[in-house]
Design an enzyme around this catalytic site. Structure first.
Site, PDB file in Angstrom:
ATOM      1  N   PRO A  72       4.817   8.150  -3.151  1.00  0.00           N
ATOM      2  CA  PRO A  72       3.929   7.719  -2.069  1.00  0.00           C
ATOM      3  C   PRO A  72       3.083   6.484  -2.391  1.00  0.00           C
ATOM      4  O   PRO A  72       1.864   6.552  -2.443  1.00  0.00           O
ATOM      5  CB  PRO A  72       3.042   8.944  -1.849  1.00  0.00           C
ATOM      6  N   CYS A  73       3.755   5.377  -2.552  1.00  0.00           N
ATOM      7  CA  CYS A  73       3.001   4.163  -2.827  1.00  0.00           C
ATOM      8  C   CYS A  73       2.195   3.730  -1.598  1.00  0.00           C
ATOM      9  O   CYS A  73       1.267   2.943  -1.705  1.00  0.00           O
ATOM     10  CB  CYS A  73       3.928   3.041  -3.283  1.00  0.00           C
TER      11      CYS A  73
END
Length: 187
Positions: free
Chosen positions: A156-157
Site C-alpha cells: 500500500p504505497c
DNA sequence: ATTCAACACTTTT
DNA sequence: AAAAGTGTTGAAT
C-alpha cells in the site's frame, strides 16, 4: 465479472498477503489486463505468484507494459500474455490469501516490507517510512523506492503521504491514489 | 503559495 | 568515477 467502479463497497481491503521468497518462482512471466475497481489494471504473474500490479492512467497500456516488464526482467525476459480476469477478481474481491513476491535492491526491499505493515485506514508520511528503515536522512531516496513498488494497492504505497498533509505523488496517477485513500478511510 | 538548498541512495553517463 | 535524478522536507520569502 465486474465493471470499473462497480462494487466498491465489497472491495476486500483486508486481504491477507503472503510474501514468498523469490526462489519460489521461475519460468515465464504471464501478464494481462483486467477490469478493477480502480480502472484497468495490469497483472503480472510468475509461477502463479503475483509479481506486478499496475493501473492504467494517462499513459498507454503499451507504455505501462514495457515499464513493468523492464522492471521485472531481472528474473526472466520471457513474457506471455494471459487472461487475468479471474486473478483480478481474486485480488480485489475474494477473501482468499494472495501470494506475492518481489525483489529489489537493498533499499527497495526494506521499504516495501515496511509498506506492508501500514494498517488499513491509516496513512504514514515519507519521513516516517524513512525512520522505520533506519534511513531517516535519506527521505528522498526512500520516496523513490516507495514509488517503485511493483505491486500497487497490495503493497500500500498509496498510504504514504507528505508530512504537510498533501498527497505527494503516485506512479499510476494521483486520481487513483485519491480514490484508494478515500475508499479506505470511509470504512 | 512558491522557491531553495540539503539530504543519501540509485541509475545513468 | 562522477553527475544526474528523485512520489521530500523545513526554512525563508
Amino acid at each position: 465479472m465486474f465493471g470499473v467502479n462497480d462494487n466498491l463497497n465489497d472491495l476486500n481491503f483486508n486481504k491477507k498477503i503472503v510474501v514468498l521468497p523469490t526462489d519460489q518462482r521461475s519460468g515465464p512471466i504471464y501478464f494481462g489486463w483486467s477490469a478493477s475497481p480502480f480502472g484497468q489494471c495490469l497483472i503480472l504473474l510468475q509461477s502463479d505468484i503475483l509479481v506486478g500490479l499496475a493501473f492504467k492512467h494517462n499513459r498507454t497500456k503499451h507504455q505501462i507494459e514495457t515499464e513493468m516488464k523492464n522492471q521485472l526482467s531481472a528474473n526472466t525476459t520471457h513474457f506471455k500474455s494471459l487472461n487475468t480476469d479471474k486473478k483480478a477478481y481474486n485480488i480485489f474481491f475474494n477473501h482468499i490469501p494472495i501470494n506475492i513476491s518481489f525483489d529489489g535492491n537493498q533499499l527497495q526491499s526494506k521499504v516495501w516490507k515496511v509498506l506492508l505493515a501500514i494498517p488499513l485506514g491509516e496513512t504514514a508520511t515519507y519521513s516516517h517510512i524513512a525512520n522505520k528503515t533506519k534511513n531517516s536522512q535519506a527521505v528522498r531516496a526512500v520516496a523513490t523506492a516507495i514509488g517503485q513498488n511493483p505491486i500497487a494497492w497490495l503493497i500500500p504505497c498509496h498510504r504514504v503521504i507528505r508530512k504537510s498533509g498533501s498527497l505527494g505523488g503516485y506512479r499510476w496517477g494521483l486520481e487513483i491514489k485519491r480514490n484508494m485513500l478515500s475508499n479506505e478511510t470511509k470504512i
